[in-house]
Design a protein around this motif. Structure first.
Motif, PDB file in Angstrom:
ATOM      1  N   VAL A   1       0.839  -1.206   0.000  1.00  0.00           N
ATOM      2  CA  VAL A   1       0.000   0.000   0.000  1.00  0.00           C
ATOM      3  C   VAL A   1       0.869   1.249   0.000  1.00  0.00           C
ATOM      4  CG1 VAL A   1      -1.642   1.351   1.345  1.00  0.00           C
ATOM      5  CG2 VAL A   1      -1.989  -1.110   1.071  1.00  0.00           C
ATOM      6  N   SER A   2       1.935   1.242   0.807  1.00  0.00           N
ATOM      7  CA  SER A   2       2.808   2.408   0.895  1.00  0.00           C
ATOM      8  C   SER A   2       3.467   2.715  -0.452  1.00  0.00           C
ATOM      9  CB  SER A   2       3.878   2.161   1.970  1.00  0.00           C
ATOM     10  OG  SER A   2       4.779   3.249   2.025  1.00  0.00           O
ATOM     11  N   TRP A   3       4.007   1.672  -1.079  1.00  0.00           N
ATOM     12  CA  TRP A   3       4.638   1.884  -2.382  1.00  0.00           C
ATOM     13  C   TRP A   3       3.608   2.280  -3.437  1.00  0.00           C
ATOM     14  CZ3 TRP A   3       9.394   2.956  -3.189  1.00  0.00           C
ATOM     15  CH2 TRP A   3      10.417   2.408  -2.420  1.00  0.00           C
ATOM     16  N   ARG A   4       2.405   1.732  -3.336  1.00  0.00           N
ATOM     17  CA  ARG A   4       1.363   2.061  -4.315  1.00  0.00           C
ATOM     18  C   ARG A   4       0.985   3.543  -4.223  1.00  0.00           C
ATOM     19  NH1 ARG A   4      -2.306  -1.651  -3.149  1.00  0.00           N
ATOM     20  NH2 ARG A   4      -3.725  -0.300  -1.974  1.00  0.00           N
ATOM     21  N   LYS A   5       0.938   4.077  -3.013  1.00  0.00           N
ATOM     22  CA  LYS A   5       0.633   5.503  -2.843  1.00  0.00           C
ATOM     23  C   LYS A   5       1.689   6.368  -3.518  1.00  0.00           C
ATOM     24  CE  LYS A   5      -2.018   5.257   1.469  1.00  0.00           C
ATOM     25  NZ  LYS A   5      -2.039   5.627   2.918  1.00  0.00           N
ATOM     26  N   ILE A   6       2.968   5.990  -3.334  1.00  0.00           N
ATOM     27  CA  ILE A   6       4.048   6.737  -3.991  1.00  0.00           C
ATOM     28  C   ILE A   6       3.908   6.637  -5.502  1.00  0.00           C
ATOM     29  CG2 ILE A   6       6.549   6.859  -4.332  1.00  0.00           C
ATOM     30  CD1 ILE A   6       6.865   5.822  -1.452  1.00  0.00           C
ATOM     31  N   GLY A   7       3.604   5.428  -5.995  1.00  0.00           N
ATOM     32  CA  GLY A   7       3.422   5.241  -7.426  1.00  0.00           C
ATOM     33  C   GLY A   7       2.298   6.095  -7.980  1.00  0.00           C
ATOM     34  N   ARG A   8       1.188   6.169  -7.246  1.00  0.00           N
ATOM     35  CA  ARG A   8       0.047   6.984  -7.706  1.00  0.00           C
ATOM     36  C   ARG A   8       0.434   8.458  -7.800  1.00  0.00           C
ATOM     37  NH1 ARG A   8      -5.114   4.607  -4.207  1.00  0.00           N
ATOM     38  NH2 ARG A   8      -5.424   2.676  -5.447  1.00  0.00           N
ATOM     39  N   ILE A   9       1.081   8.961  -6.741  1.00  0.00           N
ATOM     40  CA  ILE A   9       1.467  10.382  -6.732  1.00  0.00           C
ATOM     41  C   ILE A   9       2.405  10.673  -7.900  1.00  0.00           C
ATOM     42  CG2 ILE A   9       2.729  12.158  -5.458  1.00  0.00           C
ATOM     43  CD1 ILE A   9       1.711  10.800  -2.869  1.00  0.00           C
TER      44      ILE A   9
END
Length: 824
Positions: free
Chosen positions: A45-53
């Motif tokens: 989830v943490s990496w996915r948030k960075i990817g989205r941003i």
């Protein structure tokens, strides 16, 4: 040097955003990769948030870059080479927008923009597949961002920036030694005249959306192999593959219509390499859609589905290389010339080709596969056969299209023959037969197995109707295309039956198989459209008729004598000419501002006198690239045919001066003067006769000579030259007889009732054109079929999206559809 008037801030901001886009896409790719491989949910989830941003930053950067380029072009900031090279002040707003994607940099940005839009949708909808799918798309964004980077690394240029300054492009030009050079740079080169068409505004964005959308099923297929969840992605990806198939197909056929409306190779499809380069990925994509449906219903064909979706996107990249490398510029009418980016274009293909195929090969044996062969009376068996036929058809087209590249690599000299179309047609006509029949019968089969008696009972009625209709067309439709022998003619009639069969069987199935439930009929409607399009292609091509046959005075066009001479009618201005079914008259021509386009008015009149209409083909003076003129056709549309005309030659294309001289002779009334093609007689002379607007002012004294002309062919013509006198100053108003190349003038009134008549003969003063006129019967079926096919894709996509909604939602809680939509 401090240059005066330059607006450097937009370019500087644009450069920054290009770099930001590259960095953001790198971050997004790494973050999504980490998220996809994370062992712990919180880490994912943490990496996915960075990817989205990061991806949102990338998408917004690209949108802003696009806006900055548009601002630079609209403001006519010609200090930027992209604005200078692709636009000018005469362009309307829509063509200023279209000039963005005339160049390579703008078209890559358009592609990147669509990737960004699709990625934003996937972020909201891909759910558990978001991380691996978006990692693939982010990697594609990295590659495309380098295409517009425009930097050097150790003397190696990476990309080409749209923010390059004109003075950097032409650094050695003397004009840039002046700080106020912009005062002299009044206007740009402009958009190519051939591209100043409304299709240039709408066709490339749709086509590039189709190109961009193929990455979504590709990314799902790669994600399934990567995560070793080989089949769980197929249902969620099916609406995306349907969307891609519909949009890419629409983009291709929009290009076909543009070619038909605005190019002069005599139709809507010429098997041009650039046309083929977009067609091949679509054929393989459609094959993948069918095997995807098969897997979702039966568990068969998952390996084929992976392969087809991977191959479709890889071939999009390969077609990009073909059309932009310059390798096809000698064989295609609309390929890009070499841009110095060939190594990057090749790299773009290989960075996706190698890992995706390696992953497919490495995981191939682990992809679920049902060892038991499909029953020959099952729907999945024949759907797979249809997909295989599409694949083999595309391979043939691909190899034939790639011959210039193959010859370049191996030093060979392979060709497809003198006729560029027949080698394709003789294969594809049998492909049409097979696909038409399969499209007709497959949906009447059930998955797994079908009772033979029930199958034949259901298929009997549409088969009988199709046979009756096709036999009627064959017997009374006057389809006698024997240019390539009786065998090819028989194949055309067989393909007509197959196409009509597809239309009738699918239309019947909507009511017999789906009980009239249109929500589930998207595939059948798409197949009806496909069949109608095939019927239109076969009839319009095999019954295409040249109306402008010219056996009396053909122009000598050398080796292409038949094509350009015999099939082109020579029309002299003002002379009504027999064209078989029609009379044709070249009325006038007019040149637009700056002399870029010359419009011609051609009046057509049927022999029975029931119709008369004008046509306005034009010649476009090329302002960029090749010199000379290009022809732009016009057409008269009927419900059952189009009359299509274009000009192959005009004396207006000649720029040499007329060096012929007048010769004078004193004659009396009744005397005769001879010229090279006949003679003329001075019949009478009148004073102050009304001159019907012939440049004589009221109050002037005017003398008009009336001469009768008899040509060598005994055709009778007249000439009415005028001598006007105002304030003792003579004005000479000669009369031109264009069909004879004559200019006749009245020079003076001499003694003894004699008149000085001046005569000039010159080929330069005889305006004429070489006109080609074609008749395409039932051409509208091609466009109607295309529209229906795209509607069918959209309906199928919507239907599949509804099936994906969770049970318990408002929509899913309603009554479920009785029949599952087939695709065959």
């Amino acid at each position: 040097m401090d240059y005066i008037g330059e607006h450097l801030l937009p370019g500087q901001l644009g450069h920054f955003l290009v770099i930001l886009s590259l960095v953001a896409s790198i971050v997004a790719c790494i973050a999504y990769f980490k998220s996809a491989n994370a062992k712990l949910p919180d880490e994912a989830v943490s990496w996915r948030k960075i990817g989205r941003i990061a991806f949102i930053t990338d998408a917004l950067s690209v949108i802003t870059i696009f806006g900055i380029i548009l601002f630079i072009i609209v403001q006519h900031y010609y200090e930027y080479y992209y604005a200078y090279n692709h636009s000018d002040r005469s362009l309307s707003p829509k063509f200023l927008l279209a000039s963005i994607w005339e160049g390579q940099e703008g078209s890559f940005l358009l592609w990147t923009l669509w990737h960004g839009v699709l990625g934003l949708v996937l972020i909201r909808t891909a759910k558990k597949w978001e991380a691996p799918v978006m990692a693939v798309i982010s990697f594609a964004q990295i590659c495309l961002a380098t295409m517009v980077l425009g930097v050097y690394v150790f003397d190696v240029k990476i990309g080409s920036t749209p923010f390059l300054l004109t003075r950097h492009q032409f650094s050695s030009a003397p004009i840039f030694s002046n700080a106020d050079y912009l005062a002299s740079l009044k206007d740009g080169v402009g958009l190519n005249q051939l591209l100043q068409n409304y299709w240039m505004v709408i066709h490339p964005p749709v086509l590039f959306l189709g190109f961009a959308s193929t990455i979504v099923p590709f990314a799902f297929a790669v994600a399934g192999l990567w995560k070793k969840e080989y089949g769980s992605w197929t249902k969620q990806a099916l609406p995306w593959s349907l969307f891609s198939g519909g949009v890419l197909g629409l983009g291709i056929m929009m290009g076909a219509y543009w070619a038909y409306e605005s190019l002069s190779f005599g139709g809507y499809w010429a098997w041009d390499p650039v046309e083929n380069a977009s067609l091949v990925p679509w054929l393989i994509l459609v094959a993948g859609i069918h095997t995807q449906v098969v897997y979702n219903s039966t568990g068969h064909s998952l390996r084929a589905t992976h392969f087809f979706f991977i191959a479709s996107f890889l071939l999009i990249l390969y077609s990009t290389y073909l059309t932009r490398s310059g390798d096809l510029q000698d064989t295609s009418v609309h390929a890009f010339t070499g841009s110095g980016m060939n190594w990057q274009l090749r790299a773009l293909v290989f960075v996706f080709l190698v890992p995706s195929l390696w992953l497919f090969i490495a995981r191939y044996k682990k992809i679920p596969h049902i060892a038991k062969e499909e029953n020959s009376y099952s729907r999945e068996f024949w759907m797979f056969i249809g997909a295989l036929v599409l694949f083999l058809s595309s391979i043939f087209i691909l190899v034939a299209t790639s011959l210039p590249v193959i010859n370049k690599i191996f030093g060979s000299n392979f060709t497809i023959g003198e006729d560029p179309q027949f080698p394709y047609n003789r294969i594809q006509v049998f492909v049409a037969v097979v696909l038409g029949v399969l499209t007709a019968v497959t949906q009447y089969l059930k998955y797994k197995n079908t009772a033979k008696t029930a199958f034949f009972k259901k298929i009997a009625l549409p088969t009988g109707i199709a046979l009756a209709i096709s036999l009627s067309v064959s017997l009374w439709g006057n389809i006698n295309y024997d240019k390539f022998g009786v065998g090819f003619l028989a194949a055309i009639h067989l393909a007509l039956f197959a196409s009509i069969y597809a239309v009738v069987a699918n239309a019947t199935y909507i009511w017999s198989g789906l009980k009239g439930k249109l929500k589930a009929a998207g595939a059948s409607i798409a197949h009806v459209g496909f069949g109608i399009m095939l019927v239109g292609v076969l009839i319009s091509s095999s019954k295409k008729e040249v109306l402008s046959m010219n056996f009396m005075n053909p122009l000598n066009f050398g080796p292409d004598q038949k094509e350009k001479g015999v099939e082109n009618l020579t029309l002299y201005q003002g002379v009504r000419t027999d064209m078989g079914k029609y009379w044709a008259t070249y009325i006038s021509d007019s040149v637009t501002e700056k002399g870029k386009m010359t419009y011609f008015r051609i009046d057509m009149e049927s022999k029975d006198g029931k119709e008369r209409f004008p046509l306005y083909p034009d010649l476009i003076k090329n302002t960029k690239g090749q010199e000379g003129y290009s022809n732009n056709p016009d057409a008269r549309h009927y419900w059952n045919k189009d009359i299509f005309v274009y000009i192959n030659y005009s004396t207006r294309m000649q720029e040499e001066k007329d060096t012929a001289q007048f010769r004078s002779k004193l004659v009396k009334l009744g005397d005769t003067l001879y010229y090279s093609n006949g003679f003329m007689t001075l019949d009478s002379v009148t004073v102050n006769q009304p001159t019907a607007g012939r440049q004589v002012d009221a109050g002037d004294t005017s003398i008009m000579a009336h001469l009768s002309i008899v040509t060598r062919e005994q055709k009778k013509l007249t000439a009415r030259p005028i001598l006007a006198v105002k304030n003792n100053e003579p004005t000479y108003i000669p009369d031109s007889v264009f069909s004879q190349g004559l200019s006749v003038g009245l020079a003076r009134v001499a003694e003894n009732q004699q008149f000085e008549i001046r005569v000039k003969e010159s080929s330069k003063m005889v305006p004429f054109i070489a006109l080609k006129v074609l008749q395409f019967p039932f051409i509208k079926l091609v466009w109607l079929g295309t529209v229906l096919m795209v509607i069918g894709f959209i309906m199928s996509m919507v239907y599949r999206l509804r099936l994906l909604r969770p049970v318990g939602s408002e929509t899913a809680s309603r009554k479920k559809p009785v029949a599952q939509e087939p695709v065959s």
